[in-house]
Design an enzyme around this catalytic site. Sequence first.
Site, PDB file in Angstrom:
ATOM      1  N   HIS A 166      39.539  50.942  49.585  1.00 34.66           N
ATOM      2  CA  HIS A 166      39.961  49.682  48.985  1.00 34.66           C
ATOM      3  C   HIS A 166      40.930  49.886  47.829  1.00 34.66           C
ATOM      4  O   HIS A 166      41.646  48.963  47.452  1.00 34.66           O
ATOM      5  CB  HIS A 166      38.741  48.875  48.544  1.00 34.66           C
ATOM      6  N   LYS A 528      40.671  31.496  42.849  1.00 37.06           N
ATOM      7  CA  LYS A 528      39.991  32.071  44.011  1.00 37.06           C
ATOM      8  C   LYS A 528      38.610  31.428  44.118  1.00 37.06           C
ATOM      9  O   LYS A 528      37.663  31.851  43.457  1.00 37.06           O
ATOM     10  CB  LYS A 528      39.873  33.585  43.878  1.00 37.06           C
ATOM     11  N   ASP A 532      34.999  35.204  47.949  1.00 35.03           N
ATOM     12  CA  ASP A 532      36.012  36.165  48.380  1.00 35.03           C
ATOM     13  C   ASP A 532      36.545  36.931  47.167  1.00 35.03           C
ATOM     14  O   ASP A 532      37.118  36.350  46.258  1.00 35.03           O
ATOM     15  CB  ASP A 532      37.145  35.414  49.085  1.00 35.03           C
ATOM     16  N   HIS A 534      38.696  39.651  47.482  1.00 34.45           N
ATOM     17  CA  HIS A 534      39.957  40.332  47.772  1.00 34.45           C
ATOM     18  C   HIS A 534      41.063  39.628  46.983  1.00 34.45           C
ATOM     19  O   HIS A 534      41.618  38.625  47.431  1.00 34.45           O
ATOM     20  CB  HIS A 534      40.248  40.305  49.274  1.00 34.45           C
TER      21      HIS A 534
END
Length: 655
Positions: A166, A528, A532, A534
């Site tokens: 990641h 966001k 989530d 990411h």
Amino acid sequence: MRDKPWIFRTYAGHSTAADSNALYRKNLAKGQTGLSVAFDLPTQTGYDSDHVLAKGEVGKVGVPVCHLGDMRALFAGIPLASMNTSMTINATAAWLMALYIAVADEQGAPRASLTGTIQNDIIKEYLSRGTYVFPPAPSLRLIKDVAIFTTSELPKWNPMNICSYHLQEAGATPVQELAFALATAIAVLDTVKASGEVSQEKFSEVVGRISFFVNAGLRFITEICKMRAFVELWGEITRDRYGITDPKHRLFRYGVQVNSLGLTEQQAENNVARILLEMLAVTLSKNARARAVQLPAWNEALGLPRPWDQQWSLRMQQILAYETDLLDYGDIFDGSTVMTGKVEELKREAKEELKRIEEMGGAVKAVESGYMKQQLVESNTARLEAIERGEQVVVGVNKYLESEPSPLTGGAESILTVPEEAEHGQIERLKAWRAQRDNAAVKAALENLKRAASGSGNIMPASIECAKAGVTTGEWGWTLREAFGEYRAPTGVGRAMRNDVSGLDDIRADVDRVSRKLGRRLTFLVGKPGLDGHSNGAEQIAVRARDAGMQVVYEGIRLTPEEIVDAAQKQKAHVIGLSVLSGSHLPLVHDVAGRMKEAGLDVPLVVGGIIPPEDAAELEKAGVAAVYTPKDFELNRIMSDVVRIVERANNATNS
């Protein structure tokens, strides 16, 4: 003698435990030799499926596991005593490990026979993937507890998979991937050693069970060298820093998922070639070959892959392992001056970065100060700008754009979708589970867990007791939140505008012009919603908007729709941008839009994420001003769109 092939895996899990179990059994029947479990975001962040933050997220990016019954269903008919299982779980790793052990105990599988890996790497969560919950110190304590417990009770299990995968997805260079991952390993092993809970002999076993989970990009010569550098650096660290003498305990053992960051929505069939080349980077060099490989599906930039798409990725591995002569030979790069030179260069630069981190006080201090996150944001910014300028060619994206219509991506069933009723069914099963359990046993187990968390005892025995008593994921998570508190990591997005960005002069002039018309600086709130984590896309939008001269409000990940609307009101935002990559865009965007209407907040809403065309059309019909997907890589164009959207909205308001 021909080498044994690596473990073949596909990263999978969705909808429900029963659906995921059926998928696992089907993949194993096709020749997959290990499991790699994807958990949904509520499970990863310690919430039950009926928590307010779980709305729209249940079963979307993985399987929901709320209690022992779900874990039992997930592995029904799969003998854990002979299965190699990888679980991608971090903040709640101790809990999912406890549930797995509880199911194995039910199956009669000896704990000493259990083989597999639990990711359990929280530091990279603060930097990239965002599924952290607790502050760094108690998070390291949980990792330490899992490592010590499993080394004693599950001697074949890898208690931590230090995950540089990641980091690369967040923009890390090969040097950063090497240095940040090794700094994480050092932080964990220093914590284990400082605990005084293991002898030097037992500590050597802990070191020997640490594994890594890496990424491999398309520059596959560099990636091969990176893996050889990892092997050599890890050998040096385990010998020189920790005094490990057993050669087996000093081995660099790693699994890999090759790069998903480079998969393109445009001409998605090209991703097959990309995945194959990336697989070669971690299999060609025998001395640095992966122990386990899982490949993304060619269409992951479009949505959730179907079983057929996963089968295609599995067949690529099997063809390389069984139809070629790769496993018949020793390391084909030994003696290469080119490879040796590149390996030495990467090692030298990684050691310099490791020294900088060490001087800051180690990986945790480098996280808390924002240093490591800022470095990743900056390197990812440089990567995206190179693609925008055409300096880094991406076939089908910024060069060779002409394409025949693809027969693979046509039709409504070209990707897998999670039915909305999956969430409802999961919640009903959760309610039934709570209703039939022994609540006195649950209460006693949670009290014991609270004592263990508040004291210095190992968290694993109390967690296993909780699993067997019927405790839920949310109850386990809430108990530890009470003991440890929660944490918000630095975003890595600074406030100061960069002066070295080319191609922004016209956009900056437009921002200045519209700001004068508005009477104050154009304000863009980037949010966001949901679970989530990411955040790479949101961060890059925030950085580019800042560099374009906008006032940017970005408060990081995991915000409720209510918090986003409240922040937009307080900051007097002219436009709200939502980033959702978990597939939960429809419910979350509708929730935000509804709350905006209730609050009388009449500003444009734009949305970005992995959003199928039919969903984009629905969002635009509901009033969303613009929808962006991975094909929209030109951030300057998006910035121009945002300026025009704000200008148009305010012209309409003022008319």
